[in-house]
Design a protein around this motif. Structure first.
Motif, PDB file in Angstrom:
ATOM      1  N   LEU A   7      -0.441   8.867  -2.410  1.00 42.18           N
ATOM      2  CA  LEU A   7       0.336   7.800  -1.940  1.00 42.18           C
ATOM      3  C   LEU A   7       1.211   6.759  -2.927  1.00 42.18           C
ATOM      4  CD1 LEU A   7      -1.683   6.809   1.114  1.00 42.18           C
ATOM      5  CD2 LEU A   7       0.696   8.378   1.179  1.00 42.18           C
ATOM      6  N   SER A   8       0.231   6.277  -3.862  1.00 39.41           N
ATOM      7  CA  SER A   8       0.670   5.679  -4.909  1.00 39.41           C
ATOM      8  C   SER A   8       1.847   6.276  -5.782  1.00 39.41           C
ATOM      9  CB  SER A   8      -0.401   5.092  -5.583  1.00 39.41           C
ATOM     10  OG  SER A   8      -0.057   4.105  -6.958  1.00 39.41           O
ATOM     11  N   SER A  46       3.397   8.935  -5.357  1.00 33.37           N
ATOM     12  CA  SER A  46       4.760   9.441  -4.777  1.00 33.37           C
ATOM     13  C   SER A  46       5.832   8.456  -4.623  1.00 33.37           C
ATOM     14  CB  SER A  46       4.439  10.166  -3.458  1.00 33.37           C
ATOM     15  OG  SER A  46       3.946   9.396  -2.699  1.00 33.37           O
ATOM     16  N   GLY A  47       5.433   7.099  -5.019  1.00 32.67           N
ATOM     17  CA  GLY A  47       6.411   6.060  -4.604  1.00 32.67           C
ATOM     18  C   GLY A  47       6.621   5.472  -2.983  1.00 32.67           C
ATOM     19  N   LEU A  58      -7.312   0.598  -2.360  1.00 35.93           N
ATOM     20  CA  LEU A  58      -7.284   1.375  -3.405  1.00 35.93           C
ATOM     21  C   LEU A  58      -8.264   0.724  -4.527  1.00 35.93           C
ATOM     22  CD1 LEU A  58      -6.149   3.685  -5.022  1.00 35.93           C
ATOM     23  CD2 LEU A  58      -4.044   2.591  -5.473  1.00 35.93           C
ATOM     24  N   THR A 106       5.235   2.464  -2.089  1.00 35.78           N
ATOM     25  CA  THR A 106       3.885   1.846  -1.858  1.00 35.78           C
ATOM     26  C   THR A 106       3.687   1.436  -0.301  1.00 35.78           C
ATOM     27  OG1 THR A 106       3.463   1.450  -4.043  1.00 35.78           O
ATOM     28  CG2 THR A 106       1.638   0.732  -2.639  1.00 35.78           C
ATOM     29  N   TYR A 133      -3.500  -1.362   2.090  1.00 36.50           N
ATOM     30  CA  TYR A 133      -3.277  -0.387   1.079  1.00 36.50           C
ATOM     31  C   TYR A 133      -3.867  -0.832  -0.472  1.00 36.50           C
ATOM     32  CZ  TYR A 133      -1.791   3.201  -2.323  1.00 36.50           C
ATOM     33  OH  TYR A 133      -1.731   4.126  -3.160  1.00 36.50           O
ATOM     34  N   SER A 134      -3.352  -1.637  -0.860  1.00 38.38           N
ATOM     35  CA  SER A 134      -3.713  -2.441  -2.294  1.00 38.38           C
ATOM     36  C   SER A 134      -4.994  -2.637  -2.560  1.00 38.38           C
ATOM     37  CB  SER A 134      -2.834  -3.188  -2.772  1.00 38.38           C
ATOM     38  OG  SER A 134      -1.317  -2.933  -2.991  1.00 38.38           O
ATOM     39  N   LEU A 190      -5.258   8.327  -1.464  1.00 35.31           N
ATOM     40  CA  LEU A 190      -4.845   7.044  -1.941  1.00 35.31           C
ATOM     41  C   LEU A 190      -4.078   6.969  -3.273  1.00 35.31           C
ATOM     42  CD1 LEU A 190      -7.889   4.763  -0.977  1.00 35.31           C
ATOM     43  CD2 LEU A 190      -5.816   4.924   0.464  1.00 35.31           C
ATOM     44  N   GLU A 191      -4.565   7.782  -4.164  1.00 36.34           N
ATOM     45  CA  GLU A 191      -3.851   7.733  -5.450  1.00 36.34           C
ATOM     46  C   GLU A 191      -2.448   8.497  -5.216  1.00 36.34           C
ATOM     47  OE1 GLU A 191      -4.360   6.175  -7.999  1.00 36.34           O
ATOM     48  OE2 GLU A 191      -6.794   5.891  -7.952  1.00 36.34           O
TER      49      GLU A 191
END
Length: 432
Positions: free
Chosen positions: A104-105, A107-108, A189, A110, A185-186, A101-102
């Motif tokens: 994904l965050s 690497s841009g 995370l 979201t 997603y948010s 998850l981190e």
């Protein structure tokens, strides 16, 4: 599915960092081959082939990079475009999911929705992913579940291996939970970060973590065929299933994998210079070697050994010394070419073994670097590369210090198409 440009991004985290050794052997279950391809390859292909998934973030163990590269070698380039670079997982599944998850965050781009899926569930079907995406969008937290057919007892332990029944819950209210699980997603995370901050690290699935974090989790219809590979018998069933089904890619029902062993040998005379190349590693020496290319006897011998497993000539056939383009060439490209030829035949490299014959230079302190470089070129684990050295007790040209040599052996498994008569004989044997 809807137009990707008209909806929030949907990503998938594929958890493949577990050791999976309960299944036996020293190879994690996600890298075992079923129907000719690794379990992880089939899982990634199923998710990458779904039009509703935009990005996939694999999470692997720190020492599994070579295994993962083998998986990618069997994945089509079109499907591979959806894959982000793998990240290293943690000591627990929960830590591994958070790492994905981190990533994904970081690497841009979201995602709006994320699916979390176990690498050891290669049977994941398109309609199950459809349901996961729909349920995740509608409810924010959703997990697939299948009805429980056995009667379940809640027990309290009273002795080793013995428990007293505390409760018998109604089967109608029970579900066996699977993956892929879908979440905003948010929100997921944030739940993972909160759990980590509070030292809560015992969750075995993200649905349970989401419940702990106060999210309302719904259960949508799972798929009884979406089995998780856990036991040795699961691997056998999966191999049969993928070998006979539409998912078979590398091995068909009329194909078996056979082992091939071949050897290679190379020698070079010493000449002017201050180094020699051995196994792709530059080693300082008081002399060099006389050769058309860089004179790496280890890589030359390995190249011939691999070409021998597929009966495709030798290094001179593919890279003739009369061709000036190979003058001074790095020998890693020769070995890489042989590796690619083996893989193009559907082959899997099991082991590479080398013996260097030289009075000097000594290779002891370079052994680990040579093994690592060969493993990198061949895209296999370092554990599958062995290198040894010996002198010739002052006998022969090696003993006189006139040159050095290397002999190599390569073992691979290749698909072999059975003739109709062979298949009939095999069937007769089974019936007798």
């Amino acid at each position: 599915m809807s137009d990707p440009a008209a909806r929030p991004m949907t990503a998938a985290v594929v958890v493949a960092a577990g050791k999976g050794l309960r299944i036996g052997g020293d190879l994690p279950k996600q890298y075992r081959r079923v129907g000719g391809q690794a379990v992880l390859t089939r899982t990634l292909a199923a998710l990458a082939g779904h039009p509703g998934i935009d990005r996939i973030q694999p999470v692997i163990a720190p020492d599994a990079a070579a295994f993962y590269r083998e998986c990618l070698a069997d994945l089509s380039s079109d499907l591979g475009k959806k894959l982000s670079e793998p990240v290293q997982g943690g000591a627990t599944r929960q830590q591994s999911v958070r790492a994905g998850l981190e990533a994904l965050s970081a690497s841009g781009g979201t995602p709006g929705l994320v699916l979390v899926h176990d690498a050891a569930r290669p049977y994941v079907a398109t309609d199950l992913v459809d349901r996961a995406i729909q349920a995740g969008r509608e409810h924010g937290a959703a997990v697939p579940g299948v009805a429980v057919t056995d009667t379940i007892k809640l027990v309290e332990p009273i002795a080793p291996g013995i428990g007293r029944v505390h409760e018998t819950p109604a089967r109608e209210a029970l579900r066996a939970v699977q993956t892929p699980q879908a979440f905003g997603y948010s929100a997921l995370l944030a739940a993972h970060r909160r759990a980590a901050d509070q030292g809560q690290d015992g969750f075995t699935d993200d649905g349970a973590l989401a419940e702990w974090a106060g999210l309302s989790v719904v259960v949508f219809e799972g798929d009884a065929a979406n089995r998780k590979i856990t036991q040795p018998s699961d691997l056998i069933d999966a191999d049969r299933s993928f070998s006979r089904g539409a998912g078979a890619v590398s091995v068909s029902p009329m194909t078996s994998l056979v082992s091939r062993l071949a050897t290679g040998f190379d020698v070079h005379k010493f000449g002017p210079g201050d180094h020699v190349w051995l196994g792709g590693v530059k080693i300082p020496a008081d002399r060099g070697v006389i050769a058309h290319s860089d004179g790496d006897v280890v890589l030359h011998a390995l190249t011939d050994a691999l070409l021998g497993t597929i009966a495709d000539g030798d290094i001179g056939t593919h890279f003739p010394p009369s061709d000036e383009q190979w003058r001074g060439a790095a020998s890693d490209q020769f070995l890489a070419h042989a590796v690619e030829l083996v893989r193009a035949r559907g082959g899997k490299i099991d082991h590479l073994d080398i013996t260097v014959l030289a009075e000097a230079p000594r290779i002891g302190k370079h052994r680990d670097a040579i093994r690592a470089r060969i493993a990198e070129i061949a895209a296999i684990p370092v554990a599958c590369v062995s290198i040894k050295a010996t002198t010739t007790e002052t006998l022969g040209f090696v003993g006189r210090g006139e040159g050095l040599a290397a002999q190599a052996a390569a073992s691979v498994r290749l698909p072999e198409i059975l003739t109709e008569l062979d298949a009939e004989a095999e069937q007769t044997d089974r019936q007798s």
